[in-house]
Design a protein around this motif. Structure first.
Motif, short mmCIF file in Angstrom:
data_model
loop_
_atom_site.label_atom_id
_atom_site.label_comp_id
_atom_site.label_asym_id
_atom_site.label_seq_id
_atom_site.Cartn_x
_atom_site.Cartn_y
_atom_site.Cartn_z
N LEU C 155 2.54 -8.72 -0.25
CA LEU C 155 1.60 -9.84 -0.21
C LEU C 155 0.19 -9.41 0.16
CD1 LEU C 155 3.77 -12.70 1.24
CD2 LEU C 155 2.83 -12.50 -1.04
N ILE C 156 0.09 -8.46 1.09
CA ILE C 156 -1.25 -7.98 1.43
C ILE C 156 -1.86 -7.33 0.20
CG2 ILE C 156 -2.54 -6.33 2.82
CD1 ILE C 156 -0.39 -6.75 5.01
N GLY C 157 -1.01 -6.64 -0.55
CA GLY C 157 -1.50 -6.00 -1.77
C GLY C 157 -1.38 -6.89 -2.99
N PHE C 158 -1.35 -8.19 -2.77
CA PHE C 158 -1.12 -9.08 -3.91
C PHE C 158 -2.20 -8.92 -4.97
CE2 PHE C 158 -1.59 -13.25 -6.01
CZ PHE C 158 -0.36 -13.29 -6.63
N TRP C 159 -3.45 -8.83 -4.51
CA TRP C 159 -4.54 -8.59 -5.48
C TRP C 159 -4.74 -7.08 -5.56
CZ3 TRP C 159 -6.79 -13.03 -2.42
CH2 TRP C 159 -6.51 -14.26 -3.09
N PHE C 160 -3.76 -6.41 -6.17
CA PHE C 160 -3.77 -4.96 -6.10
C PHE C 160 -4.86 -4.33 -6.95
CE2 PHE C 160 -0.44 -6.23 -9.16
CZ PHE C 160 -1.03 -5.76 -10.31
N GLU C 161 -5.51 -5.13 -7.81
CA GLU C 161 -6.59 -4.54 -8.58
C GLU C 161 -7.73 -4.13 -7.67
OE1 GLU C 161 -5.26 -7.45 -9.21
OE2 GLU C 161 -4.77 -7.68 -11.33
N ARG C 162 -7.82 -4.79 -6.52
CA ARG C 162 -8.85 -4.41 -5.56
C ARG C 162 -8.38 -3.19 -4.80
NH1 ARG C 162 -10.01 -9.88 -3.30
NH2 ARG C 162 -9.00 -9.15 -1.41
N ARG C 163 -9.15 -2.13 -4.84
CA ARG C 163 -8.79 -0.90 -4.15
C ARG C 163 -8.52 -1.18 -2.67
NH1 ARG C 163 -6.10 3.01 -4.75
NH2 ARG C 163 -6.85 3.23 -6.86
N SER C 164 -9.38 -2.03 -2.07
CA SER C 164 -9.24 -2.26 -0.63
C SER C 164 -7.92 -2.96 -0.31
CB SER C 164 -10.40 -3.10 -0.12
OG SER C 164 -10.49 -4.30 -0.85
N ALA C 165 -7.47 -3.85 -1.19
CA ALA C 165 -6.20 -4.53 -0.95
C ALA C 165 -5.05 -3.54 -1.04
CB ALA C 165 -6.00 -5.66 -1.96
N ALA C 166 -5.10 -2.68 -2.05
CA ALA C 166 -4.03 -1.69 -2.20
C ALA C 166 -3.97 -0.78 -0.98
CB ALA C 166 -4.26 -0.85 -3.47
N GLU C 167 -5.16 -0.37 -0.50
CA GLU C 167 -5.19 0.51 0.66
C GLU C 167 -4.68 -0.21 1.91
OE1 GLU C 167 -5.86 3.75 0.68
OE2 GLU C 167 -6.07 3.63 -1.49
N ALA C 168 -5.08 -1.47 2.06
CA ALA C 168 -4.67 -2.22 3.25
C ALA C 168 -3.16 -2.41 3.27
CB ALA C 168 -5.37 -3.57 3.29
N ALA C 169 -2.60 -2.70 2.08
CA ALA C 169 -1.16 -2.89 2.01
C ALA C 169 -0.44 -1.63 2.42
CB ALA C 169 -0.77 -3.29 0.59
N LYS C 170 -0.93 -0.50 1.89
CA LYS C 170 -0.33 0.78 2.20
C LYS C 170 -0.43 1.05 3.70
CE LYS C 170 -2.55 4.59 1.60
NZ LYS C 170 -3.48 5.45 0.88
N LYS C 171 -1.61 0.76 4.24
CA LYS C 171 -1.84 1.03 5.66
C LYS C 171 -0.88 0.21 6.51
CE LYS C 171 -5.75 1.18 8.87
NZ LYS C 171 -7.19 0.92 8.92
N ALA C 172 -0.71 -1.06 6.16
CA ALA C 172 0.19 -1.91 6.94
C ALA C 172 1.61 -1.35 6.90
CB ALA C 172 0.17 -3.33 6.39
#
Lengths: 101, 513, 624
Positions: C155-172
């Protein structure tokens, strides 16, 4: 005529053949020398067969085998010699070293 | 006994050979026919394998080895064609069936000389089935070798080379290294097999009778301890045992997709299976003495493979090193000499086989489309390649041990086994908890590299050059989907698998001193 | 009560169905997910009443799952007040958030293109959390625990096209996973030591003779390490603020009902484990306090609305851990519930603002919104006041309980620092409200209007609850919350009021608000600026999140990746090139040298044969 005479004759022929195989340069002569060696062995086989006293023909049978195989072998070898002669223009054994490492 | 019970095991070996023979007979131009023959045969194998797995009777009191079939072959030497499965082999047979079917479906993507490709593939499959089903040492070894030899041609002819900034790995190198290392290692196995045959001296290669003889003291403790390292290294090499693992990443990377699937998915398991079947069963005292070494090497595998995977920039190399890491759990589980640990190891063999086949199927599909596997170039694939992403993520989550998927159950059993293991270092120090903790750490490192990979390759902004990449074809979706089912099934309801595995594990551990 | 296992099944079912068939459903099946969670919410109540009927306490319903060797693992459930309270909170917040999401995920009349997936994962998220609180054994609990982590990742990476979302999801995921290493080791240690996975059995035999107390202590610390990861405790809190990259309703869910509450719940569920170990309790209290203060300090200086709320969550999670460390089981869970309601409301209000203000989150660009968005601003204000600890709002009561527990169970240093945290809490909440909703409307915000009704109604409902739920602490209708939420093995305790702490906490909270008004109440920001100038260094450290993200990043780049790179090189250069290619090249070299012995001449071979035969013959002759 004892077995020893046959043995000595056979050994003499074998050594002549061996000398020919090792020393002759012509492939044809080498082949003939191999024939000499084979026949020396045949002589042994027959002689042992005859002097063994069992009355079996094992020695003669094997000698016939050897003769047959020798014939086949010579056929094959001569074919190779022919090819060598055609492709290299000679059959000098000292020049044939395609299997050199 | 029904007809199927009498003949299914042998036909699992004959059928792929027959398929190869039929394929030899058809003209090379009939590509579609070759494909359908391959896929059809794969489907039959799948059905047969599933039948073996389901028919396996795990109730208390049932025979350890079932579906036994014996054809006398060389009576004077004591070599018979002798087949049978136990609780360890049954899941492996099922695994082979699943991967053979999906692999032959994926293999339909091969364009060049499809016929010969399938021929070699099926020879390999016959070898794999034979190894898992043989309970005669001679034939076990025979099929083991049979499975390895086709790899050389499959990789060298149909494989792909990789070029990196500072080095090159050609497919010929990969093929040569893989086959030479495995064959060299199998020499060790062969020595051990002959030595067991000669020293036990009951004139048979029958594993069951040898086992009973060894149990009765037919092989001295010293001999067992001498022979075990041969088996450990010989079979361990195929399981990717550190430091003999380097054939695995290079070989898998060079291999074409379906060969990678079969090789990483099934063939590596032959190694671990061999350690159990020959090492643990026939050399119990050797196993006991060397367990701690195997345990440590397995842990090194886990951590070393995971850390190495982190800095790879080629998708297939990541998966290759991840295989090295995951086979480490299998080795750890075997070395615990604990029933939970060995159960975990067997389940991990199954789980990793399916998972890694899925990985290679997806990565192969990406490579066929993008013509690169460089994780620094690929990005943002998720938006257009939904299926590809979904399957890759599922495989990735399995590999990092996410509950609900098979990897978790297997790994957690290995960990519990490791912590309760009685294996000691130098007779005093219980190594299990420490090594188990390192194994758990390895699972966390796996999460790091898998998620980094997913974030980099699939998420983020997409480079326009990847706009036109098509998603998986329906055939590929079917094959990958078929691999997802067992992953989820084992993850959610592992009881049927564990029930089948239990009698095998109990019998083997019961034979240890 | 025995059928309580069905509660998560709704969510799992909805997930499975939507994951497979969402493409073929109208609205991608979003209404189905909402229905499923409503069904779960409804199903909680019979469980509660059944328990009240059969006796408040621990009810255990085991079931078999699988067994391996001597290990038996079940999927049974525990129903006790803790479980029921969590069930109620989780299902309620999930219902609110999902209904709200129906509006939030709709822009200009069209749904987000992956709306079905969003709702599917939402269902899985709630279901996993429900399974977590119901689980009767450590392994099942761990399963649910990891699934919760997965859902937060998705869910954090739901908008995975955004680099920052993908990184945040991974970080979590990775950060919590690091905590999970500890948790899993701890869990396995407990399983092996006690030979069972059953929580009740393990908790009951902690003090038995023959139990290795060193293992118990070690596993207490290790399990808490896992809780630290999920509940964003220092130093594993870094993922929480980044988790804002997900859609805002997801943040509401993560911060209020799922994910971060899991750690607190875990410590509560395994409370006897920590109760038995003084050092572990002290560690929990200390970590909680540090987290509370750090979170509050960072919330004070952030300018991003969602980050302020995130750090506020972190701070309040610190409160809960502090309470647990002090032995205040009741206080911690009570605060968890109250905070959940208030924080859900705050995040949904923030989402409402963002929805209206084109995803703007910088509070410096807001101001005066109360005139444009009355419901949102009222809800936000009530939530903020509640968390600031203003009576009679709900979090006031729970915070008071914590204060009592801390004063009772820990030394005065903790009490003083906790009081400071209370002031800070009021201060940053006051700041957020004043800056966002009061003052003048910015010109770029003139077109802002209240969110659609489907989003406004949940807010109003939550606001009402935030006002009234605090009273469950009071002995109205029963003897107070202290007799309901009781730690295993503890005696129920009646509601009590210690006037000095009550007055102190109210005065401090009001003081914090007054300070906020002094600093941020006027348009003129000179006082704040002056303060910032005065403490530039401290501000810099706090605003940079104590440089912890930098430190972690540095460690990853310079240590982890470096080691990994070196190892990969070692593998290639040493293990492969020397170890494998070495013998290969050696064989080639040997061949290169040995080949000169092979002349290829027929006569040489013949001589070899003759010599060989002669030697063999001689050996035979002399009978060697």
């Amino acid at each position: 005529m004892t077995l020893l005479h046959f043995q000595l004759l056979s050994a003499a022929i074998f050594c002549i053949g061996l000398y020919g195989v090792l020393a002759r340069r012509s492939a044809v002569l080498v082949l003939m020398s191999i024939e000499l060696m084979l026949n020396a062995v045949n002589l042994q086989l027959v002689a042992f067969g005859a002097f063994s006293g069992f009355g079996t023909s094992t020695g003669q049978v094997i000698a016939v085998f050897v003769i047959t195989i020798a014939a086949a072998e010579v056929g094959l070898a001569l074919a190779i010699v022919m090819r060598l002669f055609r492709s290299r223009g000679g059959v000098n054994m000292d020049e044939i070293d395609v299997m050199r490492g | 006994m029904s007809f199927a019970e009498r003949h299914v095991l042998e036909w699992l070996i004959y059928l792929p050979m027959l398929t190869a023979a039929v394929l030899v007979a058809i003209p090379a131009a009939w590509r579609t026919t070759a494909r359908w023959v391959g896929i059809g045969s794969g489907a039959l194998l799948m059905v047969g394998s599933a039948w073996v797995f389901i028919a396996f009777d795990y109730s208390a009191g049932a025979e350890t080895f079932q579906l036994i079939k014996v054809y006398t072959w060389l009576e004077s030497v004591g070599i018979d064609f002798r087949l049978g499965v136990d609780g360890i082999a049954a899941p492996m047979i099922l695994l082979t069936g699943i991967v053979a079917l999906t692999g032959s479906v994926i293999a339909a993507n091969v364009d060049r000389d499809a016929k010969n490709y399938y021929i070699l593939l099926f020879v390999l499959i016959a070898g794999v089935y034979g190894t898992f089903a043989s309970i005669d040492l001679f034939f076990l070894f025979f099929f083991y070798e049979l499975a390895i030899v086709p790899m050389f041609l499959l990789i060298a002819v149909w494989g792909s080379s990789s070029t990196f900034a500072d080095f090159v790995r050609t497919k010929e190198y990969g093929a040569l290294k893989l086959v030479l290392m495995i064959v060299a290692a199998s020499v060790l196995v062969w020595i051990a097999i002959i030595a067991i045959y000669v020293w036990v001296d009951i004139g048979t290669f029958d594993i069951l009778r040898l086992r009973d003889a060894v149990q009765d003291g037919g092989l001295s403790s010293g001999a067992q301890k001498t022979l075990f390292p041969l088996v450990m290294v010989g079979f361990g090499l195929l399981a990717g045992l550190w430091p003999f693992h380097t054939w695995s990443p290079d070989g898998h990377v060079a291999a074409p997709t379906s060969v990678s699937m079969l090789h990483a998915g099934v063939l590596m398991k032959l190694g671990a299976f061999g350690i159990i079947r020959v090492g643990m069963t026939l050399l119990p005292e050797g196993m006991e003495a060397w367990a701690v070494v195997l345990f440590i090497l397995g842990t090194v595998n886990v951590v070393y493979g995971a850390i190495s995977a982190m800095s790879q920039t080629d998708l297939k190399y990541v998966i290759g090193y991840s295989s090295v890491s995951h086979m480490g759990y299998v080795i750890m589980g075997i070395a615990t000499l604990d029933s939970i640990g060995l159960t975990g190891a067997t389940l991990q063999m199954f789980s990793h086989g399916i998972m890694t086949a899925l990985f290679f199927a997806v990565v192969g599909a990406i490579y066929e489309r993008a013509h690169t596997r460089d994780t620094l170039i690929l990005n943002g694939l998720a938006a257009k390649m939904g299926w590809t992403t979904a399957f890759f993520v599922i495989a990735g989550l399995t590999s990092l041990g996410l509950p609900g998927l098979s990897g978790f159950i297997a790994e957690v059993l290995v960990f519990i086994g490791a912590f309760s293991s009685e294996v000691t270092l130098a007779g005093t120090f219980r190594a299990g908890p420490l090594l188990g903790a390192l194994g758990i750490l390895g699972a966390a490192i796996t999460a790091v590299y898998i998620l980094r990979l997913v974030a980099r390759v699939f998420f983020g902004q997409r480079d326009p050059q990847w706009d036109a990449l098509p998603d998986l074809t329906p055939r590929e979706i079917l094959a990958s989907g078929a691999l997802v089912i067992p992953l989820v099934l084992v993850g959610v309801w592992p009881a049927p698998f564990l029930d089948v595995i239990r009698p095998g594990v109990d019998a083997i551990l019961g034979g240890l001193p | 009560m025995e059928q309580a296992w069905l509660i998560p099944v709704f969510g799992f079912g909805a997930f499975a169905f939507l994951a497979l068939f969402r493409k073929y459903l109208p609205g991608q099946g979003k209404h189905l997910a909402v229905l499923a969670i409503i069904a779960a919410f409804v199903a909680v109540w019979p469980v509660l009443f059944d328990m009240l009927d059969k006796g408040v306490g621990e009810h255990h319903f085991p079931r078999d799952w699988f067994s391996a060797g001597p290990l038996e693992v079940g999927w049974g459930i525990i129903v006790d007040p803790l479980t029921v309270a969590m069930l109620a909170l989780i299902t309620f917040v999930s219902v609110i958030v999902q209904v709200y999401s129906l509006g939030y995920m709709r822009h200009n009349g069209t749904d987000d293109s992956r709306i079905g997936w969003y709702f599917a994962v939402h269902s899985l998220f709630s279901a996993s959390m429900l399974m977590l609180v119901l689980a009767d054994n450590l392994l099942l609990l761990y399963v649910a625990w990891e699934l919760v982590g997965l859902c937060s990742y998705l869910l954090i990476g739901f908008w995975f096209e955004r680099r920052s979302a993908a990184e945040a999801a991974k970080k979590a995921f990775v950060t919590t996973r690091i905590g999970d290493v500890g948790l899993l080791i701890g869990v396995v240690l407990l399983i092996v030591e006690f030979g069972t996975v059953d929580i009740i059995e393990i908790m009951g035999s902690l003090g038995d003779p023959g139990v290795n107390q060193a293992v118990v202590t070690a596993s207490a610390f290790l399990v808490f390490f896992g809780a630290m990861g999920k509940s964003a405790q220092f130093p594993l809190h870094v993922w929480l603020p980044d988790a804002m990259e997900g859609p805002t309703p997801v943040s509401a869910l993560i911060h209020a009902a799922t994910m971060v509450t899991a750690g607190v719940f875990l410590v509560a569920r395994l409370f006897p484990l920590f109760d038995a170990t003084d050092s572990a309790q002290m560690a929990i209290a200390s970590i909680g306090l540090v987290t509370a203060l750090m979170g509050a300090a960072m919330a004070l200086v952030m300018t991003d609305l969602k980050r302020i709320l995130a750090y506020s969550t972190m701070s309040h999670l610190g409160f809960m851990m502090l309470a647990l460390g002090a032995g205040g089981y009741t206080a911690a869970i009570f605060h968890l519930l109250m905070h959940g309601i208030a924080k859900a409301m705050l995040f949904l209000s923030a989402g409402s603002i963002m929805h209206a203000a084109h995803e703007e989150t910088d509070i410096r660009k807001m101001g005066g919104l109360r005139k444009r968005m009355p419901i949102t601003s009222a809800a936000f204000t009530i939530g903020a006041l509640a968390l600031a600890g203003i009576p009679p709002l709900n979090a006031f009561w729970s915070k008071d309980e914590i204060l009592l527990a801390v004063a009772d169970g820990l030394n005065p240093v903790f009490v003083v620092l906790f009081l400071i945290a209370i002031v800070l809490s009021a201060l940053y909440m006051g700041r957020a409200v004043l800056v966002v909703f009061f003052g003048k409307l910015k010109p770029e915000n003139l077109d802002i209007h209240e969110s659609p009704r489907i989003m406004a109604w949940p807010l109003a409902l939550l606001a009402g609850l935030a006002v009234v739920t605090g009273f469950i602490a009071l002995p109205i209708g029963y003897e107070g919350i202290g007799t309901f939420l009781v730690a295993p093995g503890d005696k129920p305790h009646a509601f009590e009021v210690v006037p000095i702490w009550l007055v102190a906490s109210v005065v401090l909270a009001l003081g914090g608000l007054a300070l906020a008004y002094l600093l941020y109440g006027k348009e003129d920001t000179s006082r704040v600026d002056a303060l910032r100038e005065r403490f530039a260094r401290a501000h810099d450290i706090v605003a940079n999140r104590f440089y912890m993200d930098h430190a972690y990043q540095w460690t990853i780049d310079r240590v982890v990746l470096k080691v990994s790179g070196l190892l990969a090189r070692f593998d290639r250069k040493v293990v492969n090139d020397v170890g494998v290619n070495g013998p290969g090249l050696g064989a080639v070299e040997a061949g290169r040298r040995l080949r000169y012995h092979v002349t290829g001449l027929f006569a040489d071979y013949g001589l070899g044969i003759v010599v060989g035969v002669a030697v063999l013959g001689a050996l035979l002759w002399f009978g060697v």
